[in-house]
Design an enzyme around this catalytic site. Structure first.
Site, PDB file in Angstrom:
ATOM      1  N   SER A   1       0.782  -1.260  -0.223  1.00  0.00           N
ATOM      2  CA  SER A   1      -0.036   0.119   0.064  1.00  0.00           C
ATOM      3  C   SER A   1       0.862   1.304   0.008  1.00  0.00           C
ATOM      4  O   SER A   1       1.935   1.121  -0.031  1.00  0.00           O
ATOM      5  CB  SER A   1      -0.974   0.061   1.228  1.00  0.00           C
ATOM      6  OG  SER A   1      -0.238   0.317   2.388  1.00  0.00           O
ATOM      7  N   LYS A   2       0.075   2.411  -0.086  1.00  0.00           N
ATOM      8  CA  LYS A   2       0.764   3.733  -0.070  1.00  0.00           C
ATOM      9  C   LYS A   2       1.686   3.805   0.991  1.00  0.00           C
ATOM     10  O   LYS A   2       2.873   4.455   0.685  1.00  0.00           O
ATOM     11  CB  LYS A   2      -0.150   4.693   0.175  1.00  0.00           C
ATOM     12  CG  LYS A   2      -0.226   5.576  -0.941  1.00  0.00           C
ATOM     13  CD  LYS A   2      -1.303   6.588  -0.554  1.00  0.00           C
ATOM     14  CE  LYS A   2      -1.791   7.690  -1.926  1.00  0.00           C
ATOM     15  NZ  LYS A   2      -3.044   8.422  -1.561  1.00  0.00           N
ATOM     16  N   ARG A   3       1.969   3.268   2.350  1.00  0.00           N
ATOM     17  CA  ARG A   3       2.812   3.257   3.151  1.00  0.00           C
ATOM     18  C   ARG A   3       4.307   2.829   2.807  1.00  0.00           C
ATOM     19  O   ARG A   3       4.995   3.095   3.682  1.00  0.00           O
ATOM     20  CB  ARG A   3       2.231   3.124   4.587  1.00  0.00           C
ATOM     21  CG  ARG A   3       1.958   1.645   4.746  1.00  0.00           C
ATOM     22  CD  ARG A   3       1.398   1.583   6.061  1.00  0.00           C
ATOM     23  NE  ARG A   3       0.685   0.167   6.171  1.00  0.00           N
ATOM     24  CZ  ARG A   3       1.546  -0.894   6.467  1.00  0.00           C
ATOM     25  NH1 ARG A   3       2.747  -0.799   6.945  1.00  0.00           N
ATOM     26  NH2 ARG A   3       1.064  -1.842   6.580  1.00  0.00           N
ATOM     27  N   HIS A   4       4.395   1.853   1.850  1.00  0.00           N
ATOM     28  CA  HIS A   4       5.375   1.492   1.356  1.00  0.00           C
ATOM     29  C   HIS A   4       6.201   2.024   0.478  1.00  0.00           C
ATOM     30  O   HIS A   4       7.247   1.766  -0.071  1.00  0.00           O
ATOM     31  CB  HIS A   4       5.158  -0.099   0.804  1.00  0.00           C
ATOM     32  CG  HIS A   4       4.555  -1.194   2.015  1.00  0.00           C
ATOM     33  ND1 HIS A   4       3.115  -1.479   1.623  1.00  0.00           N
ATOM     34  CD2 HIS A   4       5.204  -1.621   2.811  1.00  0.00           C
ATOM     35  CE1 HIS A   4       3.123  -2.266   2.702  1.00  0.00           C
ATOM     36  NE2 HIS A   4       4.136  -2.387   3.435  1.00  0.00           N
ATOM     37  N   GLY A   5       5.551   3.080   0.110  1.00  0.00           N
ATOM     38  CA  GLY A   5       6.176   4.019  -0.718  1.00  0.00           C
ATOM     39  C   GLY A   5       5.349   4.392  -2.174  1.00  0.00           C
ATOM     40  O   GLY A   5       4.246   3.788  -1.951  1.00  0.00           O
TER      41      GLY A   5
END
Ligand code: GLU
Length: 467
Positions: free
Chosen positions: A238-242
């Site tokens: 998801s977004k929090r992985h980049g």
């Protein structure tokens, strides 16, 4: 049999790399078998679907080069057809109106949870006949009660689900709008999709969709459910992985073929091979070789692949993509050297096109100031005289190309009894503003005669002003 696959994104956000991989695998399968690849925008959720997101999907597909033979189709254009099928299912006894209120369903759910039962609709309205006027009704599919559904999944093998595990799914809401499982089924049937290749988050929907297709007398497609993509911490990517949006990878300086190559290897392999041209992907791709288990997204590996593609692709192709990045920096490539030559000079040292663009600005535009450390180290006592002599010699060079330029530097270093670095480094800082650039002769060629001489004068004045 002619093969038809489809990519069916819901336009509720950007095109995610997971979606792009699904699209790629469906595209590859169709291309490999000389079949048809369809793009279908599943926009029936009017609240969550946006035009912006449709655009992002189309832009992402175009950037990746995943061309479609039909579409984009929009499910919102098919409402009449969905209504027709809902009515057909009711008429043939495979669907029914359900009048249970939200409260009643909530109560049922609470009771089932208290009794540690799986929450499911109890079929209360299943055998009602006739229409009850004036009461809000949804339409439910009459799922078979007995027997099993077997998904012969081309990736995961056979998956057997007992019909008693599947409750009577809502196919039309009270306002008459069709639900996801109904619309997918109708379109897959009407578009004669032979292979449904999609993420395994849909696996629970598959037996329900198969039952509806059977009720409609449609031929069942083959299914291939692709395993999830995880982030480095084992959670769903998801977004929090980049970066996870396809267009973000463009913005971050990746080449589309590097991303495609990375995505094809995410859950699929062909021996030990890491780098695949598009033709090779099409030639070797088999659903049999798709991994059963989830794969982990590895940014480092993608970066490595990107560098390989930057170094080894046709520089004309790389230059086309670099041109976009130069534009992002406000540079007009017409103001300096041919971008193809810039690519050739910079490709060994640039892992992304963002790096390459940032490191190439000085070929086109004056830099504001010198890198402080580089200036301190290289603009020392006497370097102004070295630069002055260089200026004089360079001004005499007839053909502004690498070889004679190199000779001037070598000759001057020799005449002054200095090593090459003592001449080339101040020169580099003078013309680039920093101590890093391609080989100095190539650098001068790219900057060009006028800019080189002007920048040497600027540097000489700068050093003299410091004294
Ligand atoms: N629209 C669904 C999604 O974006 C995909 C449906 C399908 O592939 O069957 O998740």
């Amino acid at each position: 049999m002619s093969i038809t696959t489809r990519f069916a994104p819901s336009p509720t956000g950007y095109l995610h790399v997971g979606g792009a991989r699904t699209a790629l695998f469906s595209w590859l399968y169709a291309r490999k078998h000389g079949g048809k690849f369809i793009l279908r925008i599943e926009d029936t959720d009017l609240e969550r679907s946006t035009q912006e997101s449709v655009n992002a999907i189309l832009e992402g597909m175009a950037w990746l080069g995943l061309d479609y033979d039909e579409g984009p189709y929009y499910q919102t254009h098919h409402f009449d057809r969905y209504k027709e099928i809902i009515q057909q299912l009711i008429a043939q006894g495979d669907a029914y109106y359900c009048y249970c209120s939200k409260d009643a369903l909530e109560q049922l759910r609470t009771e089932q949870m208290t009794n540690k039962e799986k929450p499911r609709y109890n079929g209360k309205c299943r055998e009602l006949t006739g229409l009850e006027e004036g009461i809000e009704a949804v339409v439910r599919f009459k799922n078979p009660i007995d027997g099993v559904v077997t998904i012969e999944d081309l990736v995961k093998g056979d998956i057997v689900v007992a019909n008693k595990e599947l409750d009577d799914l809502i196919i039309a809401r009270a306002d008459g709008s069709p639900t996801y499982n109904l619309t997918v089924v109708v379109d897959d049937m009407d578009m004669k999709v032979t292979h449904v290749i999609r993420g395994d988050d849909h696996i629970n929907n598959t037996p329900r969709q198969m039952n509806i297709l059977k009720a409609l007398g449609a031929e069942l497609p083959k299914y291939a459910h692709l395993p999830m993509i995880l982030g480095s911490d084992g959670a769903r990517l998801s977004k929090r992985h980049g970066a996870v949006s396809v267009m973000q990878f463009r913005d971050d300086g990746y080449l589309p073929e590097a991303l495609l190559n990375y995505l094809v290897r995410l859950g699929w392999s062909h021996g030990d091979q890491e780098i695949f041209s598009l033709d090779e992907m099409v030639e070797y791709f088999e659903l049999d070789d798709v991994n059963v288990s989830a794969s982990t997204f590895n940014m480092e590996k993608l970066l490595w692949l990107n560098h390989q593609y930057i170094m080894n692709s046709d520089p004309v192709h790389v230059a086309r993509h670099l041109s976009w990045h130069m534009g992002q920096l406000g540079i007009d490539p017409a103001d300096g050297p041919d971008l193809v030559d810039v690519v050739k000079a910079q490709r060994e040292r640039s892992k992304t096109l963002v790096e390459m663009a940032a490191a190439s600005v000085y070929f086109y535009k004056e830099f504001d100031s010198y890198d402080e450390k580089a200036a301190k180290k290289n603009f020392t006592v006497g370097s102004d005289d070295v630069l002055e002599q260089l200026h004089a010699k360079l001004a005499e060079v007839k053909s502004w190309s690498a070889e004679p330029l190199h000779q001037v530097i070598v000759d001057l270093a020799e005449a002054l009894g200095l090593n090459m670095g003592k001449v080339a480094q101040p020169l580099r800082v003078a013309v680039c503003g920093s101590a890093v650039s391609p080989a100095i002769d190539i650098t001068l060629t790219l900057i060009g005669r006028e800019k080189t001489l002007a920048r040497l004068e600027r540097a000489i004045n700068y050093i003299r002003d410091q004294k």
